[in-house]
Design a protein around this motif. Structure first.
Motif, PDB file in Angstrom:
ATOM      1  N   THR A   7       0.846  -1.192   0.000  1.00 23.53           N
ATOM      2  CA  THR A   7       0.000   0.000   0.000  1.00 23.53           C
ATOM      3  C   THR A   7       0.878   1.237   0.000  1.00 23.53           C
ATOM      4  OG1 THR A   7      -1.619  -1.228   1.313  1.00 23.53           O
ATOM      5  CG2 THR A   7      -1.952   1.133   1.107  1.00 23.53           C
ATOM      6  N   LEU A   8       0.611   2.142  -0.958  1.00 26.44           N
ATOM      7  CA  LEU A   8       1.397   3.356  -1.113  1.00 26.44           C
ATOM      8  C   LEU A   8       0.502   4.568  -0.915  1.00 26.44           C
ATOM      9  CD1 LEU A   8       3.297   2.403  -4.405  1.00 26.44           C
ATOM     10  CD2 LEU A   8       4.069   2.044  -2.049  1.00 26.44           C
ATOM     11  N   GLN A   9       1.091   5.640  -0.393  1.00 24.43           N
ATOM     12  CA  GLN A   9       0.362   6.897  -0.278  1.00 24.43           C
ATOM     13  C   GLN A   9       1.131   8.006  -0.989  1.00 24.43           C
ATOM     14  OE1 GLN A   9       0.095   8.895   3.472  1.00 24.43           O
ATOM     15  NE2 GLN A   9      -1.562  10.227   2.800  1.00 24.43           N
ATOM     16  N   THR A  16      -4.859   6.194  -0.720  1.00 22.86           N
ATOM     17  CA  THR A  16      -3.813   5.186  -0.831  1.00 22.86           C
ATOM     18  C   THR A  16      -3.976   4.414  -2.139  1.00 22.86           C
ATOM     19  OG1 THR A  16      -5.147   3.578   0.393  1.00 22.86           O
ATOM     20  CG2 THR A  16      -3.560   4.885   1.654  1.00 22.86           C
ATOM     21  N   ARG A  18      -3.491   0.656  -3.383  1.00 24.47           N
ATOM     22  CA  ARG A  18      -3.347  -0.716  -2.880  1.00 24.47           C
ATOM     23  C   ARG A  18      -3.020  -1.637  -4.048  1.00 24.47           C
ATOM     24  NH1 ARG A  18      -6.500  -5.348  -1.896  1.00 24.47           N
ATOM     25  NH2 ARG A  18      -6.138  -6.357   0.131  1.00 24.47           N
ATOM     26  N   ARG A  40       5.274   4.178   1.796  1.00 23.00           N
ATOM     27  CA  ARG A  40       4.562   2.940   2.130  1.00 23.00           C
ATOM     28  C   ARG A  40       3.578   3.223   3.256  1.00 23.00           C
ATOM     29  NH1 ARG A  40       9.509   0.673   0.516  1.00 23.00           N
ATOM     30  NH2 ARG A  40       9.231  -1.089  -0.918  1.00 23.00           N
ATOM     31  N   TRP A  41       2.425   2.592   3.164  1.00 23.22           N
ATOM     32  CA  TRP A  41       1.362   2.834   4.136  1.00 23.22           C
ATOM     33  C   TRP A  41       0.944   1.497   4.736  1.00 23.22           C
ATOM     34  CZ3 TRP A  41      -0.036   7.513   5.748  1.00 23.22           C
ATOM     35  CH2 TRP A  41      -1.191   7.648   6.528  1.00 23.22           C
ATOM     36  N   SER A  45      -5.633  -0.089   4.732  1.00 23.43           N
ATOM     37  CA  SER A  45      -5.571   1.364   4.657  1.00 23.43           C
ATOM     38  C   SER A  45      -6.378   2.006   5.760  1.00 23.43           C
ATOM     39  CB  SER A  45      -6.084   1.839   3.299  1.00 23.43           C
ATOM     40  OG  SER A  45      -6.198   3.238   3.285  1.00 23.43           O
ATOM     41  N   GLU A  50      -9.281   4.951  -1.731  1.00 29.71           N
ATOM     42  CA  GLU A  50      -8.292   3.953  -2.126  1.00 29.71           C
ATOM     43  C   GLU A  50      -8.412   3.651  -3.610  1.00 29.71           C
ATOM     44  OE1 GLU A  50      -7.059   0.141   0.200  1.00 29.71           O
ATOM     45  OE2 GLU A  50      -8.612  -0.479  -1.225  1.00 29.71           O
TER      46      GLU A  50
END
Length: 398
Positions: A7-9, A16, A18, A40-41, A45, A50
Motif C-alpha cells: 500500500t502506497l500513499q 492510498t 493498494r 509505504r502505508w 488502509s 483507495e
C-alpha cells in the motif's frame, strides 16, 4: 500461495494505492512519478479513499468505482499511467484553488512555456527533446495553475507513446533509449533526475504560450505570432475543471496572466529544431508587442435576408472581458464568445444605443476608407446574424 499486498500513499493526498501481487507496478509508479514521493502505508488502509490494482497472469487490472468489471491494463507502463490519471482529479478535488491545465510545460529562462494539448502534435516527444537539450520539464500532460498565475509541477515524468517515429533525430533517439524508465508495448516513461524534471509542487511564473502544429516533412521549425485571445481560447479548452465548471470564473483566473503574454504558433516536424526555434524566438520577441488593427475579414457565407435599416439592441450577458484588442463574452447560458477588435467595437457601440447595420457600416467606412462599402455592409450583416443566432442581440422593437 499468499497474497503480496503493498500500500502506497502519494504525498499530500488523503488516498492510498493498494497493489496486490504487483511488486513491479509499485516500482513502476516510483519511476513514473519520481518528483512525487510515494510512502509505504500500513495495510489495511486507514484512509477513506483507495485506488486498487492487481496482477493476474500477464495482465494488470484496476478496480473502477461504480463499475462491475475492472479495467484491464495489458502492460506495466499502461497500468502506471491508469493509476496516475486517476490520482490527478483527486488533487484538484483536494485543492480546489488550483486549476488543472492539459498541457506540457518547460522552463525557459526562469519562466514556463506552455504547450496546450492538441491531438497528436507531439507535446510529450517535444518535452523529451527539451530535456535532451538541457531544459527542465514541469510536465508533459498536466500542469497546475495557482491563484497568482504560476505553474506548479506534479513531478510526473514524460510519457511517450510507442512506437516512436522512425525519423527521430539520432541524438534524441539515444537520449530516450538512455533514459528508459518503465515501458510496455504502448508507453514509455522517461527516467529523469531533478535537473531535468521539476519535483511535485515546484512552481514558476508563466512566460509564454505556444500552440503546436506538427506537419510531417516540414523543413526546420518556425515560430509565428498569435494574439492573446488565441492562447486564452486554447487554455479554456484544456481546463481540467470538469463539465460543471463556471466559464466566468475560468476567465477570471486566466485573464490576468494573458495580458501581454506572448502567444505563438510553432510549426515543425523535427523536435530538436523546434526546441531551438522556441528558445531563440521567445528571446527575441518583446512581451508587449501588439497586433495591428485590421478591418473585418471577408466571409463567403451570405447573410440572412434582413432590413439593413432595422435597429438592433444588445441582450444581457453574464459577464464580459477585454483582452488586448479582443472582447470575450460569457452569455447567460455559460457559453463563451470571442469577438475580434472590430466586432468588439461594434458590440460596445450597441451598448450605447440600438443601431442598424447600415449605420454601423457607415461608421466603419470612415475608419477603413480602403475597404469597399459593399463588403463592409455584407460583413456587418453577417456579424449581426451571428450575434442574433447566439442570442446576444435582438431587434430593438422587440
Amino acid at each position: 500461495m499468499g497474497r503480496l499486498i503493498e500500500t502506497l500513499q502519494p504525498s499530500g493526498l488523503g488516498v492510498t494505492v493498494r497493489l496486490e501481487n504487483a511488486p513491479r507496478l509499485a516500482e513502476a509508479l516510483r519511476t513514473a512519478m519520481p518528483g512525487w514521493p510515494l510512502a509505504r502505508w500500513p495495510a489495511p488502509s486507514a484512509l477513506s479513499r483507495e485506488l486498487a490494482a492487481w496482477r493476474e497472469g500477464d495482465c494488470y487490472y484496476q478496480a473502477v468505482p461504480g463499475r462491475p468489471r475492472p479495467r484491464r491494463l495489458p502492460g506495466l507502463a499502461t497500468a502506471a499511467c491508469s493509476l496516475i490519471a486517476d490520482l490527478i482529479p483527486l488533487i484538484l478535488e483536494a485543492r480546489p484553488r488550483l486549476l488543472g491545465l492539459h498541457c506540457a510545460a518547460v522552463e525557459v529562462g526562469g519562466q514556463l512555456v506552455l504547450f496546450p494539448a492538441t491531438h497528436r502534435t507531439g507535446k510529450s516527444l517535444l518535452s523529451a527533446a527539451f530535456a535532451a537539450a538541457g531544459y527542465r520539464i514541469f510536465g508533459d500532460d498536466v500542469l497546475l495553475l495557482t491563484d497568482d498565475g504560476q505553474g506548479r509541477a506534479l513531478g510526473i515524468a514524460p510519457r511517450l507513446r510507442l512506437p516512436l517515429p522512425p525519423t527521430l533525430p539520432s541524438g534524441l533517439a539515444r537520449f530516450i533509449a538512455d533514459h528508459d524508465g518503465v515501458s510496455d508495448d504502448r508507453y514509455r516513461y522517461l527516467a529523469l533526475d531533478d535537473e531535468c524534471l521539476a519535483g511535485h509542487g515546484e512552481a514558476r511564473p508563466i512566460g509564454a504560450i505556444v500552440m503546436l502544429d506538427r506537419v510531417l516533412g516540414t523543413p526546420g521549425a518556425s515560430l509565428t505570432r498569435l494574439t492573446p485571445g488565441d492562447g486564452l481560447l486554447h487554455l479554456l479548452g484544456q481546463s481540467l475543471a470538469g463539465e460543471d465548471h463556471d466559464p466566468a470564473r475560468l476567465l477570471e483566473r486566466l485573464l490576468p496572466m494573458m495580458h501581454d503574454l506572448p502567444c505563438r504558433l510553432l510549426r515543425y516536424d523535427d523536435p530538436m529544431a523546434a526546441v531551438e526555434a522556441v528558445a531563440a524566438g521567445l528571446a527575441e520577441a518583446p512581451a508587449d508587442e501588439r497586433c495591428p488593427e485590421a478591418p473585418p475579414a471577408a466571409r463567403d457565407d451570405p447573410p440572412a435576408a434582413g432590413d439593413p435599416n432595422a435597429a438592433w439592441r444588445r441582450l444581457p450577458v453574464e459577464t464580459e472581458y477585454a483582452l488586448g484588442e479582443e472582447h470575450f463574452l460569457v452569455d447567460v447560458h455559460g457559453a463563451v464568445h470571442r469577438l475580434s477588435a472590430v466586432a468588439g467595437g461594434i458590440w460596445r457601440l450597441l451598448g450605447l444605443e440600438p443601431l442598424a447595420g447600415a449605420e454601423v457600416a457607415a461608421l466603419l467606412a470612415e475608419r477603413f476608407p480602403d475597404v469597399g462599402r459593399s463588403r463592409l455592409s455584407r460583413d456587418v450583416a453577417i456579424l449581426f446574424d451571428d450575434l442574433a443566432a447566439a442570442g446576444l442581440i435582438a431587434p430593438a422593437d422587440c
